[in-house]
Design a protein around this motif. Structure first.
Motif, PDB file in Angstrom:
ATOM      1  N   LEU A  46       0.620  -1.349   0.350  1.00 16.36           N
ATOM      2  CA  LEU A  46      -0.136   0.039  -0.463  1.00 16.36           C
ATOM      3  C   LEU A  46       1.175   1.306  -0.453  1.00 16.36           C
ATOM      4  N   SER A  47       1.750   1.078   0.990  1.00 16.34           N
ATOM      5  CA  SER A  47       3.059   2.642   1.040  1.00 16.34           C
ATOM      6  C   SER A  47       3.442   2.894  -0.712  1.00 16.34           C
ATOM      7  N   ARG A  48       3.975   1.424  -0.697  1.00 12.73           N
ATOM      8  CA  ARG A  48       5.418   1.986  -2.509  1.00 12.73           C
ATOM      9  C   ARG A  48       3.832   1.621  -3.341  1.00 12.73           C
ATOM     10  N   GLN A  49       2.975   1.224  -3.593  1.00  7.78           N
ATOM     11  CA  GLN A  49       2.537   1.002  -4.335  1.00  7.78           C
ATOM     12  C   GLN A  49       1.217   2.834  -5.049  1.00  7.78           C
ATOM     13  N   CYS A  50       0.572   2.883  -3.575  1.00  5.02           N
ATOM     14  CA  CYS A  50      -0.461   3.361  -3.618  1.00  5.02           C
ATOM     15  C   CYS A  50       0.094   5.054  -2.613  1.00  5.02           C
ATOM     16  N   LEU A  51       0.237   5.045  -1.925  1.00  4.55           N
ATOM     17  CA  LEU A  51       0.950   6.368  -1.395  1.00  4.55           C
ATOM     18  C   LEU A  51       2.408   7.077  -2.306  1.00  4.55           C
ATOM     19  N   GLY A  52       3.164   6.208  -2.064  1.00  2.00           N
ATOM     20  CA  GLY A  52       4.552   6.522  -3.189  1.00  2.00           C
ATOM     21  C   GLY A  52       5.037   7.991  -1.254  1.00  2.00           C
ATOM     22  N   ARG A  53       6.344   8.721  -1.935  1.00  2.00           N
ATOM     23  CA  ARG A  53       6.598   9.493  -1.566  1.00  2.00           C
ATOM     24  C   ARG A  53       5.576  10.177  -1.139  1.00  2.00           C
ATOM     25  N   ARG A  54       4.198  10.537  -1.430  1.00  2.00           N
ATOM     26  CA  ARG A  54       3.198  12.036  -1.649  1.00  2.00           C
ATOM     27  C   ARG A  54       2.838  12.509  -0.695  1.00  2.00           C
ATOM     28  N   ARG A  55       2.101  13.580  -0.422  1.00  2.00           N
ATOM     29  CA  ARG A  55       1.801  13.847   1.055  1.00  2.00           C
ATOM     30  C   ARG A  55       0.278  13.957   0.961  1.00  2.00           C
ATOM     31  N   ILE A  56      -0.878  13.224   1.369  1.00  2.00           N
ATOM     32  CA  ILE A  56      -1.873  13.356   1.248  1.00  2.00           C
ATOM     33  C   ILE A  56      -2.289  14.072   2.257  1.00  2.00           C
ATOM     34  N   PRO A  57      -3.168  15.427   1.584  1.00  2.00           N
ATOM     35  CA  PRO A  57      -2.986  16.638   2.618  1.00  2.00           C
ATOM     36  C   PRO A  57      -4.757  16.240   4.149  1.00  2.00           C
ATOM     37  N   THR A  58      -5.612  15.297   3.556  1.00  2.00           N
ATOM     38  CA  THR A  58      -6.361  15.350   4.412  1.00  2.00           C
ATOM     39  C   THR A  58      -6.953  13.957   4.491  1.00  2.00           C
ATOM     40  N   LEU A  59      -7.922  13.345   5.260  1.00  2.00           N
ATOM     41  CA  LEU A  59      -7.868  11.951   6.481  1.00  2.00           C
ATOM     42  C   LEU A  59      -9.198  11.844   4.961  1.00  2.00           C
ATOM     43  N   ASP A  60     -10.085  12.316   4.740  1.00  2.00           N
ATOM     44  CA  ASP A  60     -10.974  12.176   3.456  1.00  2.00           C
ATOM     45  C   ASP A  60     -10.285  11.682   2.035  1.00  2.00           C
ATOM     46  N   LYS A  61      -9.685  12.388   1.831  1.00  2.00           N
ATOM     47  CA  LYS A  61      -8.757  12.038   1.101  1.00  2.00           C
ATOM     48  C   LYS A  61      -7.889  10.244   0.538  1.00  2.00           C
ATOM     49  N   LEU A  62      -6.471  10.635   1.880  1.00  2.00           N
ATOM     50  CA  LEU A  62      -6.297   9.521   2.262  1.00  2.00           C
ATOM     51  C   LEU A  62      -7.268   7.912   2.114  1.00  2.00           C
ATOM     52  N   ARG A  63      -8.562   8.224   2.921  1.00  2.00           N
ATOM     53  CA  ARG A  63      -9.340   6.884   3.065  1.00  2.00           C
ATOM     54  C   ARG A  63      -9.841   6.738   1.465  1.00  2.00           C
ATOM     55  N   CYS A  64     -10.354   7.781   0.128  1.00  2.00           N
ATOM     56  CA  CYS A  64     -10.535   7.765  -1.201  1.00  2.00           C
ATOM     57  C   CYS A  64      -8.944   7.154  -1.940  1.00  2.00           C
ATOM     58  N   GLU A  65      -7.848   7.220  -2.071  1.00  2.00           N
ATOM     59  CA  GLU A  65      -6.487   7.147  -2.493  1.00  2.00           C
ATOM     60  C   GLU A  65      -6.360   5.328  -1.937  1.00  2.00           C
ATOM     61  N   THR A  66      -6.274   5.016  -0.702  1.00  3.78           N
ATOM     62  CA  THR A  66      -6.214   3.881   0.053  1.00  3.78           C
ATOM     63  C   THR A  66      -7.667   2.508  -0.686  1.00  3.78           C
ATOM     64  N   GLN A  67      -9.163   3.223  -0.458  1.00  2.57           N
ATOM     65  CA  GLN A  67     -10.368   2.507  -1.189  1.00  2.57           C
ATOM     66  C   GLN A  67     -10.211   2.077  -2.630  1.00  2.57           C
ATOM     67  N   ALA A  68      -9.599   2.879  -3.907  1.00  6.33           N
ATOM     68  CA  ALA A  68      -8.734   2.676  -5.267  1.00  6.33           C
ATOM     69  C   ALA A  68      -8.036   1.886  -5.114  1.00  6.33           C
ATOM     70  N   TRP A  69      -7.094   2.282  -4.132  1.00  7.86           N
ATOM     71  CA  TRP A  69      -5.741   1.470  -4.533  1.00  7.86           C
ATOM     72  C   TRP A  69      -6.960  -0.228  -4.233  1.00  7.86           C
ATOM     73  N   GLN A  70      -7.012  -0.635  -3.263  1.00  8.97           N
ATOM     74  CA  GLN A  70      -7.607  -1.620  -2.777  1.00  8.97           C
ATOM     75  C   GLN A  70      -8.214  -2.211  -3.828  1.00  8.97           C
ATOM     76  N   LYS A  71      -9.077  -0.957  -4.080  1.00 13.59           N
ATOM     77  CA  LYS A  71     -10.253  -2.177  -5.200  1.00 13.59           C
ATOM     78  C   LYS A  71      -9.359  -2.876  -6.234  1.00 13.59           C
TER      79      LYS A  71
END
Length: 108
Positions: free
Chosen positions: A51-76
């Motif tokens: 999850l860390s390498r493929q979804c987030l990388g070195r990006r900073r995610i500004p909000t918890l809602d955005k983090l949830r959206c990104e991680t849910q999309a990666w999980q799907k």
């Protein structure tokens, strides 16, 4: 549930809190250690790493809602890909690592 980290022992509590307090604390626990290799904890760590390498990388995610959206999309995406983890630590390797010697006992 604990992994096999050396800090998860009575002695570590005794060093930190003193012998009497450490022993008293240790008696409150019933440790259940996982296998050193291929435990469920390793699987959780692997997924978190992916999850860390493929979804987030070195990006900073500004909000918890955005983090949830990104991680849910990666999980799907990951679930659709049906990516398998190929375990390399096989039963023969486990037996060699831990010097397994059959006892001749059989299960009933």
């Amino acid at each position: 549930m604990l992994d096999n980290l050396s800090t998860h022992i009575r002695h570590a509590l005794e060093v930190r809190y003193g012998v009497r307090a450490g022993c008293r604390l240790w008696r409150r626990f019933t440790p259940h250690y996982t296998f050193v290799h291929s435990s469920w904890l390793n699987q959780a760590e692997m997924e978190t790493s992916l999850l860390s390498r493929q979804c987030l990388g070195r990006r900073r995610i500004p909000t918890l809602d955005k983090l949830r959206c990104e991680t849910q999309a990666w999980q799907k995406w990951a679930n659709r890909q049906r990516i398998w983890i190929r375990w390399r630590f096989t039963v023969p390797k486990v037996r060699a690592k831990f010097h397994y010697q059959p006892t001749g006992l059989t299960r009933s």
